[in-house]
Every structure is written in structure tokens, then in C-alpha cells.
Design an enzyme around this catalytic site. Structure first.
Site, PDB file in Angstrom:
ATOM      1  N   LYS A 120       0.820  -1.213   0.000  1.00 43.58           N
ATOM      2  CA  LYS A 120       0.000   0.000   0.000  1.00 43.58           C
ATOM      3  C   LYS A 120       0.857   1.267   0.000  1.00 43.58           C
ATOM      4  O   LYS A 120       0.385   2.325  -0.387  1.00 43.58           O
ATOM      5  CB  LYS A 120      -0.970  -0.028   1.177  1.00 43.58           C
ATOM      6  CG  LYS A 120      -2.008  -1.128   0.980  1.00 43.58           C
ATOM      7  CD  LYS A 120      -3.038  -1.194   2.056  1.00 43.58           C
ATOM      8  CE  LYS A 120      -4.127  -2.194   1.713  1.00 43.58           C
ATOM      9  NZ  LYS A 120      -3.715  -3.613   1.945  1.00 43.58           N
TER      10      LYS A 120
HETATM   11  C1  LIG Z   1      -4.443  -4.660   1.527  1.00 46.65           C
HETATM   12  C2  LIG Z   1      -3.679  -5.911   1.452  1.00 46.65           C
HETATM   13  C3  LIG Z   1      -4.080  -6.949   0.598  1.00 46.65           C
HETATM   14  C4  LIG Z   1      -5.332  -6.867  -0.244  1.00 46.65           C
HETATM   15  O1  LIG Z   1      -5.236  -5.888  -1.264  1.00 46.65           O
HETATM   16  P1  LIG Z   1      -6.569  -5.339  -1.956  1.00 46.65           P
HETATM   17  O2  LIG Z   1      -6.101  -4.258  -2.877  1.00 46.65           O
HETATM   18  O3  LIG Z   1      -7.429  -4.836  -0.857  1.00 46.65           O
HETATM   19  O4  LIG Z   1      -7.196  -6.479  -2.675  1.00 46.65           O
HETATM   20  C5  LIG Z   1      -3.278  -8.074   0.522  1.00 46.65           C
HETATM   21  N1  LIG Z   1      -2.179  -8.204   1.296  1.00 46.65           N
HETATM   22  C6  LIG Z   1      -1.763  -7.237   2.128  1.00 46.65           C
HETATM   23  C7  LIG Z   1      -0.555  -7.443   2.959  1.00 46.65           C
HETATM   24  C8  LIG Z   1      -2.498  -6.059   2.236  1.00 46.65           C
HETATM   25  O5  LIG Z   1      -2.091  -5.102   3.072  1.00 46.65           O
END
Ligand SMILES: *Cc1c(COP(=O)(O)O)cnc(C)c1O
Length: 462
Positions: A112
Site C-alpha cells: 500500500k
Molecule cells: C491490503 C492488502 C491486501 C489486499 O489488497 P486489496 O487491494 O485490498 O485487494 C493483501 N495483502 C496485504 C498485505 C495487504 O495489506
């Protein structure tokens, strides 16, 4: 470039307005009116380029005149400067034709950061020149929140409130949210699960008086700017394995469908992607839906991959919008049914979804076993989310097509699960080794909209 709502009635906006708005006023999500394409030569020219150059080429067509070329290059450079790896998103090989895309070298050790760091820069630039301020409220299952905090801490024109489910995030995740000392950062521990956090966030956005009063802005995965930033690493990784001359496939550990939807955008832009595989944990509502069983909400079952513990996958609405031929009315109706429990996907829309997305799931035991096996066979420590991707990828990949599995978090973010599977407790990278010694600051809040509004207004005046 104009952006339209998936529910068809909110006004079309430009990139800056879309980014600052987050959710559309009709409750929908913004998507580009048309998806720009890159030519074979433009994609081929990305080979050997730094990540930042690829980022500029991929995102430039989407931002219109919100930033000049020079400004946009500067924002991109500043966004990724804090990463702990010069390649930003390096590839590691796991086995024959199977690669791991390490997306965890940013400041909070999860993918993210790619989107949040850039959004922080873009918000600051856009708000600064208008002399404006906004209040960012986000709901997180763990990683979004800390990434938002890292992106905005100490910025003059932004206050950040992050709602997370009390007791349901890992200690590293919690500490990343509660230890920043900047006064514009507020961690709110909500008595409920992640879906409750998301629901209260939506309520706040639908309370127009409150929304306008505090100038509410969203940077959750529904923010188009966030999806856009994630399109870049599909290009950078595919090109380093021979695209556009060579097809590649991706497997994506999925929760809110933001990351995999970015892969779909990359494909629509012209990247030769064979398969996009959605990997879920035991909360497998997306896997079931993509196998034709409709979308029916149940309870969230807490897992060792908490960032994927969802029942309502917000960005799936964007996929449905395209699958329903961009019929905003049809999507609005489905979302109305979802609020009451669930919906069936029409046959035509199901075909459209299955044309672009495959899927699979991993149980808790399968996730652990994959962490154990990966260490034994490759020496890599996987976080549980990444392990789900690897497990599903191994089931679904075709020998001749390179498979790229997205490693969404660093193993040290989920040390208990990794230690249980391998006996090894992964270390935090040296730059954050003192996390457990810092003081925490947080507010417990009830699962109630009115109480939350009071906390936010008080936090703003503090
Ligand atoms: C947010 C997250 C996901 C999922 O991603 P999305 O874009 O919500 O599908 C998977 N793994 C980790 C470690 C995350 O922080």
C-alpha cells in the site's frame, strides 16, 4: 481525462477532483471514462528504465492537466525516495517460471506504500496551491492505515483519522498507526470488525453536512489515485520478464480488489497479461463469486492474513461496472441488494468477469504449509498474504507463461504466523527496529456514527 461514477448519477470529474473526492456523491466509485492505451513500442521502451520513469509513462495519460510533466516527475521521485530498495519493486525467482514481486520495501513494509506515498505527495501539491485543508478518514484492516499515516504525517493541510478494528490487527500494524508523534495523526480503535469500520466510513461520506463541514477526503483503496499508482508495477515487472513480446500472468492476494483491479487496468492499457488470478484466504467470497455462486455476505472469519479478511470487497464494484457494460443503474441496484445481504451476477456479466479474472483460495493450514514449503525450497520467508498468492499461483499457472505472484507484505509484519510455520521470527528491517519501544497514542471508539463524528470534530480542534 474525465472520471465517471460506477452508479451513474454523480457528476463527471477531472483527475484532481476525483482524487480529492474519493467516493462519488451517489455512493459509487470513480473510473476513467475511457482507458488510455500504450503502444507496443511505448511498452517495449520501458525495458531497463528506473521504476520512476515507468511510473511517469504509465500514469501520465490519466492525470490530465492536474500537474505539469515536471511537477509530476518531482512528485513521483519524492514518493519513492523513502523506499529501502533502489528497484522499488524487485522480482525474485521462486521456481521454474514463477516469480515473486516484492512490494514491501516501502516505509510500512506493505504494497500500500506504493499508492499512499504518491497520494500524499499529490494531495499536498494540489491542496497547497489552493490554500485548502482536508480531513482524511480511512478504514483499515491493518496496512492501509499505517500507509496513510506514513504518507501524511506532519503535512500542513491534512488531518488523518484512521479507523481500525480493535484487537484485530497485528502488533506491528497497530504500532505503526499509534506511534507517530505528529499532531495531525489520530488512530481510532473501533469496537467491531473491518467491515464495521468500512461501513462507518461510508456512513460518514453519505452524511453530506458532516462531509462538507470537515472537508472529508478518502484515501482508502476506493480512491482512484490509489488504484492508478498500483498499475505501474504490473508494467515494470512484466517488462523485465520480456513483455510486451512475452505474455505474463499475475496472482494477487486479494481483499478489497484494488490491487487486482490495477492489473486489469494494465491489461486494458495494452500489457499482454494472460491470466489475472484472484487469491483469497478462508474469507473466500470473491472466489465463490467468480466461480458463479453469487455474492452473498457472511461473517468475517479472522485469519492469519488479516489484511484479506473481508466480506465486502469495495473495488469489486469497479469490476462489476465493466462486466455490466458500464450500466450504472444496474450496479446501483446490485449494491442495494448487497446492503440487504447479497446478489446474483447475471449470466452475461459472469462471462465478462471470467474472461478477465481467475480465482483460488487457501485455507489457514494451506497458508502455513506454503510458508514452510517456500522456506525449504527457496530460502524465502513469505508473509501469510503472499503465501496465499504463491499457493494459488502454483495451482493455476501454465508452464510456458511466467507467473508473477505479488508479495504484498514483509514477513516481519506478521511474525507470529511466520514463526509458527517456520520456527524463524523474522526481523524488522534496521530502519524500524525500535518500533516496539515507542509510545502508543490511540482512542477507543464505539461502532456508532454519531460518536465517531464527535471524536473527529474534537480531534480537529485539538
Ligand atoms: C491490503 C492488502 C491486501 C489486499 O489488497 P486489496 O487491494 O485490498 O485487494 C493483501 N495483502 C496485504 C498485505 C495487504 O495489506
Amino acid at each position: 481525462m474525465r472520471y465517471i461514477s460506477t452508479r451513474g448519477t454523480a457528476p463527471a470529474l477531472n483527475f484532481e477532483e476525483t482524487m480529492l473526492a474519493g467516493l462519488a456523491r451517489d455512493g459509487g466509485l470513480y473510473v476513467p471514462e475511457e482507458i488510455p492505451t500504450l503502444s507496443h513500442d511505448q511498452i517495449a521502451a520501458m525495458a531497463g528504465q528506473p521504476y520512476e520513469e515507468v511510473a511517469f509513462t504509465v500514469m501520465r495519460p490519466f492525470i490530465g492537466d492536474t500537474f505539469t510533466d515536471a511537477e509530476f516527475r518531482e512528485l513521483i521521485a519524492a514518493a519513492y525516495d523513502s523506499f529501502g530498495h533502489d528497484a522499488r519493486a524487485p522480482l525474485v525467482q521462486l521456481g521454474p517460471n514463477h516469480f515473486l514481486l516484492e512490494l514491501f520495501h516501502g516505509p510500512t513494509l506493505a504494497f500500500k506504500d506504493f499508492a499512499k506515498q504518491l497520494i500524499g505527495q499529490m494531495f499536498q501539491k494540489a491542496l497547497g496551491r489552493k490554500g485548502d485543508r482536508v480531513t482524511i478518514v480511512g478504514a483499515t484492516s491493518g496496512d492501509t492505515g499505517s500507509a496513510a499515516i506514513e504518507a501524511f504525517r506532519g503535512l500542513d493541510n491534512v488531518d488523518v483519522f484512521i479507523l481500525y478494528p480493535h484487537g484485530r490487527v497485528s502488533e506491528v500494524q497497530r504500532r505503526q498507526m499509534t506511534t507517530p508523534i505528529e499532531s495531525n495523526i489520530h488512530a481510532l480503535a473501533l469496537d467491531g470488525d473491518f467491515d464495521d469500520c468500512q461501513a462507518r466510513l461510508k456512513d460518514m461520506f453519505n452524511d453530506f453536512e458532516f462531509r462538507d463541514r470537515v472537508k472529508l477526503a478518502g484515501v482508502n483503496s476506493i480512491n482512484w489515485g490509489r488504484v492508478l499508482a498500483q498499475v505501474v508495477y504490473y508494467f515494470s515487472s512484466a517488462v523485465s520478464l520480456g513483455s510486451p513480446a512475452r505474455e505474463v500472468s499475475f496472482t494477487v492476494p486479494t481483499g478489497n480488489f484494488g490491487d487486482i483491479f490495477a492489473g486489469y487496468i494494465a491489461k486494458r492499457m495494452g500489457l499482454p497479461i494472460r491470466d489475472l488470478v484472484v487469491a483469497t484466504n478462508q474469507n473466500d467470497i470473491l472466489d465463490r463469486c467468480l466461480r458463479g455462486q453469487g455474492y452473498h455476505k457472511g461473517r468475517v472469519h479472522p485469519s492469519i492474513s488479516p489484511s484479506m479478511d473481508i466480506q465486502v470487497s469495495s473495488n469489486f464494484e469497479r469490476a462489476l461496472f465493466d462486466a455490466y457494460g458500464r450500466d450504472g443503474k444496474a450496479v446501483a441496484q446490485l449494491m442495494g441488494e448487497l446492503a440487504k445481504g447479497g446478489f446474483e451476477v447475471s449470466q452475461g456479466a459472469m462471462q465478462a468477469l471470467q474472461e478477465h479474472y481467475k480465482s483460488g483460495r487457501a485455507s489457514e493450514a494451506e497458508t502455513s504449509a506454503t510458508i514452510t514449503r517456500a522456506l525449504k525450497h527457496t530460502g524465502e520467508l513469505l508473509c501469510p498474504h503472499s503465501a496465499i498468492g504463491v499457493k494459488v499461483a502454483d495451482e493455476q499457472r501454465e508452464e510456458a507463461i511466467p507467473m508473477i505472484t505479488l508479495a504484498t507484505a514483509h514477513p516481519a509484519k506478521f511474525p507470529d504466523a511466520v514463526e509458527a510455520a517456520t520456527g524463524i521470527r523474522p526481523d524488522l528491517p534496521p530502519r524500524m527496529a525500535d518500533l516496539f519501544d515507542r509510545d502508543e497514542r490511540l482512542t477507543r471508539v464505539p461502532n456508532d456514527l454519531e460518536a465517531l463524528k464527535v471524536h473527529i470534530l474534537e480531534g480537529l480542534s485539538a
